[in-house]
Design a protein around this motif. Structure first.
Motif, PDB file in Angstrom:
ATOM      1  N   GLU A 185       5.563  21.767 -33.053  1.00  0.00           N
ATOM      2  CA  GLU A 185       6.617  22.774 -33.178  1.00  0.00           C
ATOM      3  C   GLU A 185       7.716  22.304 -34.135  1.00  0.00           C
ATOM      4  N   ALA A 186       7.986  20.987 -34.113  1.00  0.00           N
ATOM      5  CA  ALA A 186       9.048  20.430 -34.957  1.00  0.00           C
ATOM      6  C   ALA A 186       8.544  19.997 -36.323  1.00  0.00           C
ATOM      7  N   LEU A 187       7.243  20.093 -36.571  1.00  0.00           N
ATOM      8  CA  LEU A 187       6.647  19.566 -37.798  1.00  0.00           C
ATOM      9  C   LEU A 187       7.246  20.152 -39.081  1.00  0.00           C
ATOM     10  N   PRO A 188       7.525  21.457 -39.177  1.00  0.00           N
ATOM     11  CA  PRO A 188       8.124  21.972 -40.420  1.00  0.00           C
ATOM     12  C   PRO A 188       9.430  21.273 -40.797  1.00  0.00           C
ATOM     13  N   LEU A 270      15.003  14.314 -63.235  1.00  0.00           N
ATOM     14  CA  LEU A 270      15.647  15.477 -62.629  1.00  0.00           C
ATOM     15  C   LEU A 270      14.621  16.547 -62.244  1.00  0.00           C
ATOM     16  N   ILE A 271      13.647  16.774 -63.104  1.00  0.00           N
ATOM     17  CA  ILE A 271      12.615  17.780 -62.829  1.00  0.00           C
ATOM     18  C   ILE A 271      11.851  17.429 -61.553  1.00  0.00           C
ATOM     19  N   PHE A 272      11.472  16.162 -61.406  1.00  0.00           N
ATOM     20  CA  PHE A 272      10.729  15.766 -60.213  1.00  0.00           C
ATOM     21  C   PHE A 272      11.592  15.855 -58.951  1.00  0.00           C
ATOM     22  N   ILE A 273      12.878  15.516 -59.060  1.00  0.00           N
ATOM     23  CA  ILE A 273      13.764  15.621 -57.903  1.00  0.00           C
ATOM     24  C   ILE A 273      13.938  17.087 -57.498  1.00  0.00           C
ATOM     25  N   LEU A 274      14.051  17.982 -58.487  1.00  0.00           N
ATOM     26  CA  LEU A 274      14.136  19.412 -58.192  1.00  0.00           C
ATOM     27  C   LEU A 274      12.845  19.904 -57.531  1.00  0.00           C
ATOM     28  N   ILE A 275      11.722  19.403 -58.011  1.00  0.00           N
ATOM     29  CA  ILE A 275      10.435  19.782 -57.399  1.00  0.00           C
ATOM     30  C   ILE A 275      10.392  19.338 -55.937  1.00  0.00           C
ATOM     31  N   PHE A 276      10.851  18.116 -55.679  1.00  0.00           N
ATOM     32  CA  PHE A 276      10.883  17.618 -54.299  1.00  0.00           C
ATOM     33  C   PHE A 276      11.764  18.503 -53.423  1.00  0.00           C
ATOM     34  N   ASN A 277      12.949  18.866 -53.922  1.00  0.00           N
ATOM     35  CA  ASN A 277      13.894  19.634 -53.115  1.00  0.00           C
ATOM     36  C   ASN A 277      13.413  21.058 -52.867  1.00  0.00           C
ATOM     37  N   PHE A 278      13.001  21.754 -53.917  1.00  0.00           N
ATOM     38  CA  PHE A 278      12.521  23.125 -53.732  1.00  0.00           C
ATOM     39  C   PHE A 278      11.181  23.142 -52.988  1.00  0.00           C
ATOM     40  N   GLY A 279      10.333  22.159 -53.281  1.00  0.00           N
ATOM     41  CA  GLY A 279       9.051  22.066 -52.601  1.00  0.00           C
ATOM     42  C   GLY A 279       9.203  21.817 -51.119  1.00  0.00           C
ATOM     43  N   ALA A 280      10.228  21.050 -50.735  1.00  0.00           N
ATOM     44  CA  ALA A 280      10.455  20.771 -49.314  1.00  0.00           C
ATOM     45  C   ALA A 280      10.739  22.049 -48.545  1.00  0.00           C
ATOM     46  N   ARG A 281      11.567  22.896 -49.111  1.00  0.00           N
ATOM     47  CA  ARG A 281      11.907  24.135 -48.432  1.00  0.00           C
ATOM     48  C   ARG A 281      10.722  25.095 -48.378  1.00  0.00           C
ATOM     49  N   LYS A 282       9.977  25.183 -49.454  1.00  0.00           N
ATOM     50  CA  LYS A 282       8.799  26.049 -49.478  1.00  0.00           C
ATOM     51  C   LYS A 282       7.751  25.568 -48.485  1.00  0.00           C
ATOM     52  N   LEU A 283       7.536  24.247 -48.473  1.00  0.00           N
ATOM     53  CA  LEU A 283       6.549  23.678 -47.564  1.00  0.00           C
ATOM     54  C   LEU A 283       6.971  23.853 -46.117  1.00  0.00           C
ATOM     55  N   GLY A 284       8.277  23.653 -45.854  1.00  0.00           N
ATOM     56  CA  GLY A 284       8.774  23.842 -44.494  1.00  0.00           C
ATOM     57  C   GLY A 284       8.607  25.272 -44.015  1.00  0.00           C
ATOM     58  N   SER A 285       8.907  26.233 -44.895  1.00  0.00           N
ATOM     59  CA  SER A 285       8.744  27.651 -44.532  1.00  0.00           C
ATOM     60  C   SER A 285       7.283  27.999 -44.300  1.00  0.00           C
ATOM     61  N   TYR A 286       6.406  27.455 -45.161  1.00  0.00           N
ATOM     62  CA  TYR A 286       4.972  27.733 -45.015  1.00  0.00           C
ATOM     63  C   TYR A 286       4.434  27.180 -43.697  1.00  0.00           C
ATOM     64  N   LEU A 287       4.811  25.931 -43.378  1.00  0.00           N
ATOM     65  CA  LEU A 287       4.339  25.326 -42.134  1.00  0.00           C
ATOM     66  C   LEU A 287       4.897  26.057 -40.923  1.00  0.00           C
ATOM     67  N   HIS A 288       6.150  26.513 -41.023  1.00  0.00           N
ATOM     68  CA  HIS A 288       6.741  27.238 -39.892  1.00  0.00           C
ATOM     69  C   HIS A 288       5.986  28.540 -39.625  1.00  0.00           C
ATOM     70  N   LYS A 289       5.654  29.273 -40.681  1.00  0.00           N
ATOM     71  CA  LYS A 289       4.900  30.523 -40.526  1.00  0.00           C
ATOM     72  C   LYS A 289       3.488  30.242 -40.016  1.00  0.00           C
ATOM     73  N   LYS A 290       2.890  29.155 -40.520  1.00  0.00           N
ATOM     74  CA  LYS A 290       1.529  28.825 -40.147  1.00  0.00           C
ATOM     75  C   LYS A 290       1.428  28.399 -38.691  1.00  0.00           C
ATOM     76  N   LEU A 291       2.386  27.601 -38.249  1.00  0.00           N
ATOM     77  CA  LEU A 291       2.301  27.028 -36.904  1.00  0.00           C
ATOM     78  C   LEU A 291       2.878  27.927 -35.838  1.00  0.00           C
ATOM     79  N   THR A 292       3.820  28.800 -36.226  1.00  0.00           N
ATOM     80  CA  THR A 292       4.465  29.643 -35.213  1.00  0.00           C
ATOM     81  C   THR A 292       4.046  31.098 -35.303  1.00  0.00           C
ATOM     82  N   ALA A 293       3.254  31.448 -36.323  1.00  0.00           N
ATOM     83  CA  ALA A 293       2.811  32.833 -36.546  1.00  0.00           C
ATOM     84  C   ALA A 293       3.995  33.771 -36.696  1.00  0.00           C
ATOM     85  N   ALA A 294       5.110  33.234 -37.290  1.00  0.00           N
ATOM     86  CA  ALA A 294       6.315  34.042 -37.461  1.00  0.00           C
ATOM     87  C   ALA A 294       6.182  34.946 -38.684  1.00  0.00           C
TER      88      ALA A 294
END
Length: 294
Positions: A185-188, A270-294
């Motif tokens: 549940e906390a994974l995202p 800078l490009i890689f740091i931006l990728i890490f930051n934006f990717g973190a939020r996208k990945l977190g949202s994807y995992l939240h939808k996947k695991l919680t069926a939200a």
């Protein structure tokens, strides 16, 4: 009327402050990208750096940055998970818990250069690892462990208590409830924190100057002996990262095109740091939808 005018004025001030912050950040990012992007090419990204002539690349430094990141995460993620689970699920109020939290607060407030000096004295000198990837990874673990631990703890605490009660009601043990119910549940949130910490690790320089070294020896890509200092997978070799390379190029000034190399390297970082930051939020949202069926 007076209250409404005051509310509008306060709202305008807050929006102005937010706009100024966004403008400063945007101008800084644009400045770095505008200066650096024209100098980025495939040969620059894969080529070998040169200390005496123009036209060098950042291939080895870029590889070292990713390799050091992987080693650091292998060490720090299990430690932060263990500490976060203990604080969120098992720790009771008392002197031991207070001591652990105090240590975390102290570590999180230390400047990176102080952590670098600590890493130099302990890992480089005392443990005799020398300037190496393992010394840098251990120093970065000390540097990032408080943030990652608090992220794991907060993510676990945000799981509603009914989830735990449901697991215990089914007859499974407390540990099984944590592993099979709470952590998924906390994974995202945990993954988001790890990816954000990866960006911080990738861009770190001060702590690595004293631990991982300031040189990037040539690597033998056919040598897969983990103990060899010329092997690309060895953790006992010096490894100048991209962030350290930017500092070194600007401080020494021995390369004729130091300004170009520095600008291009800064843009890549800078490009890689931006990728890490934006990717973190996208990945977190994807995992939240996947695991919680939200």
């Amino acid at each position: 009327m007076h209250a409404k005018k005051l509310d509008k004025f306060a709202t305008a001030v807050l929006y102005t402050i937010a706009g100024i912050i966004v403008a400063i950040l945007a101008s800084l990012i644009l400045y770095i990208l505008v200066r650096g992007l024209p100098h980025i090419s495939w040969s620059f990204l894969t080529g070998k750096s040169s200390s005496y002539q123009a036209g060098g690349g950042i291939g080895i430094q870029l590889y070292n940055s990713f390799f050091l990141l992987v080693i650091t995460l292998i060490i720090s993620v299990p430690l932060s998970m263990g500490a976060g689970i203990y604080l969120a699920e098992y720790a009771k109020k008392g002197p031991v818990t207070n001591f652990v939290r105090t240590c975390i607060e102290i570590l999180s407030s230390l400047p990176s250069v102080v952590v670098g000096l600590f890493g130099y004295l302990i890992f480089v000198v005392q443990f005799e690892y020398g300037f190496s990837i393992i010394s840098g990874a251990l120093a970065l673990t000390v540097f990032n462990l408080p943030q990652m631990t608090r992220n794991v703890e907060d993510s676990l605490k945000h799981v509603h208590h009914t989830q735990r009660e449901a697991g215990l009601a089914l007859g499974i043990s407390r540990w099984e409830t944590v592993v099979h119910v709470v952590i998924p549940e906390a994974l995202p949130g945990i993954v988001t924190g790890v990816v954000l910490a990866s960006g911080r690790i990738f861009g770190e320089a001060a702590a690595l100057i004293y631990t991982a070294g300031q040189s990037a020896p040539a690597l033998d890509w056919s040598n897969w002996n983990i103990l060899s200092v010329t092997s690309p997978i060895s953790i006992f070799r010096q490894a100048e990262t991209l962030a350290v390379h930017i500092w070194k190029v600007n401080s020494e000034g021995t390369i004729p095109d130091a300004t170009i190399v520095s600008a291009g390297s800064a843009a890549v970082l800078l490009i890689f740091i931006l990728i890490f930051n934006f990717g973190a939020r996208k990945l977190g949202s994807y995992l939240h939808k996947k695991l919680t069926a939200a």
